[in-house]
Design an enzyme around this catalytic site. Sequence first.
Site, PDB file in Angstrom:
ATOM      1  N   GLU A 140       0.454  -1.500  -0.142  1.00 30.71           N
ATOM      2  CA  GLU A 140      -0.300   0.029   0.104  1.00 30.71           C
ATOM      3  C   GLU A 140       1.042   1.351  -0.141  1.00 30.71           C
ATOM      4  OE1 GLU A 140      -1.711   3.006   1.690  1.00 30.71           O
ATOM      5  OE2 GLU A 140      -2.262   2.122   3.656  1.00 30.71           O
ATOM      6  N   CYS A 149      -1.952   9.164   2.682  1.00 33.70           N
ATOM      7  CA  CYS A 149      -1.982   8.231   1.074  1.00 33.70           C
ATOM      8  C   CYS A 149      -2.564   8.811   0.353  1.00 33.70           C
ATOM      9  CB  CYS A 149      -1.326   7.098   1.401  1.00 33.70           C
ATOM     10  SG  CYS A 149      -2.488   6.027   2.180  1.00 33.70           S
TER      11      CYS A 149
END
Length: 488
Positions: free
Chosen positions: A253, A290
């Site tokens: 990720e 993110c």
Amino acid sequence: MSYFTDLAHQYIDGEWRTGSGSWDIIDFNPYNGEKLAAITVATALEVDEAYRAAERAQPAWAETSPYLRRQVLERVLALVGERREEIVEAIIDELGGTRLKAEHEVRTSEEYLREAIHLALRPEGRILSTSADGRENRVYRLPVGVVGVISPFNFPLLVALRSVAPALVLGNAVVIKPNQNAPVVGGGLVARLFEDAGLPAGLLNVVVTDIAEIGDALLEHPVPKVISFAGSDRVGRHVGAIAGANFKRTVLELSGNSAFVVLDDLDDAGLDQAVDAAVASRFFFQGQVCTAANRILVDRRVEREFTERFVARVRALKAGDPRDPETRIGPVISTFQAEALTALVDQAIEDGATALVRGRTRGNVVEPTVLTDLAEDSPLLRQEIFGPVALLVPFDGEEEAVRIANSGPYGLSGAVHTADLARGVSFARRIVTGMMHVNDVTVQDEPLAPFGGEKSSGVGRLGGDAAVEAFTTQQWVSVRAGRSRFPL
């Protein structure tokens, strides 16, 4: 309990230990610079001991009834509820997160634990058809064995639990390496919760260390079968390359550069909602997320109205002490990051960008900045900005919005705001990204939904069935009844 005294250690095979390295990781409060803890780093020896402890403990755990495995997670969930205020305080101190952010992280962590409890019973075997008489093909779904988890600083409790909880409840053992900016919330705290919940020793281990000390020992070690990493795409490329060379599966990720798109059909109320969502998407936890909206794309037909409201909302965000209940923008994680963000904005303005809001930098507190008039080839439009800097980008029509949103190397999250939900879904499906949200924020986390990205934003998914896929493997067992004739 003083988390930063009691939990600032290595945790290996059920023991709280001091690392054998020759230097310490210093854990600082990013707002006031207070030293929270000093942790002597783990060496490659401790990494090996942690993995070997996990390897020894895992087989018996895999044979344990899933009903008993999930009881451990039920107790962890109860402990998080009982210790909520202590955990919130630790997040504020170690990460510089506001109370709003800390409470959000704890609440979402609880949601992931609830879902992981149900995952215990999710794996199912199958009987497949066969081309041979008298044969039965069985497919068993089994735990992979040992999982290495490398977690980031921004949501250390949540992101660790997103991998740790399903991996454990599915019958695996885990070794965590927390980010050195969050060694307690992302490491020691997780270990203490599972220890107090009765998880057998060896099944969860924490090594606080750095690549400068251990090199690639965490990735190259023969024991782990899956590496779950959350962090930058630069480091993620390295993790993926080393893991792949050693025949390990990865869940990566990685970085994002999400586009938040405002289409031309919004009425006054719709614009207000889009503005609120854009502010939350860009500035939640100082933009150190993110899935944050780096680029805010606005159709020129509504550009003036949106920009006026957006700028007014951003100017009203109070930056400063994260313990002040009025604060919405706390410190970024380090002085290095604060200086890098300041230099980035200065360079953009020097290159011709216009600052509609120009925040000051005070210590590690970086006030919000809003930039527009960026050149189409500006590097800012193609990179992840891990801080409170918003980029406003006008566009003419939906086709140009799709082109801009899909430009660049990342594809993690995104959002589109429109008065027409069907139009929004159609637009969302044209964006090359792992997650896309209609009339909502880009920063989202749902335990049942597949969380992950496309392109340089990662490989694999976590959440719900995706977690089962990530942390289990399949074995084909064929069974033949009676005598048979074989070739030769």
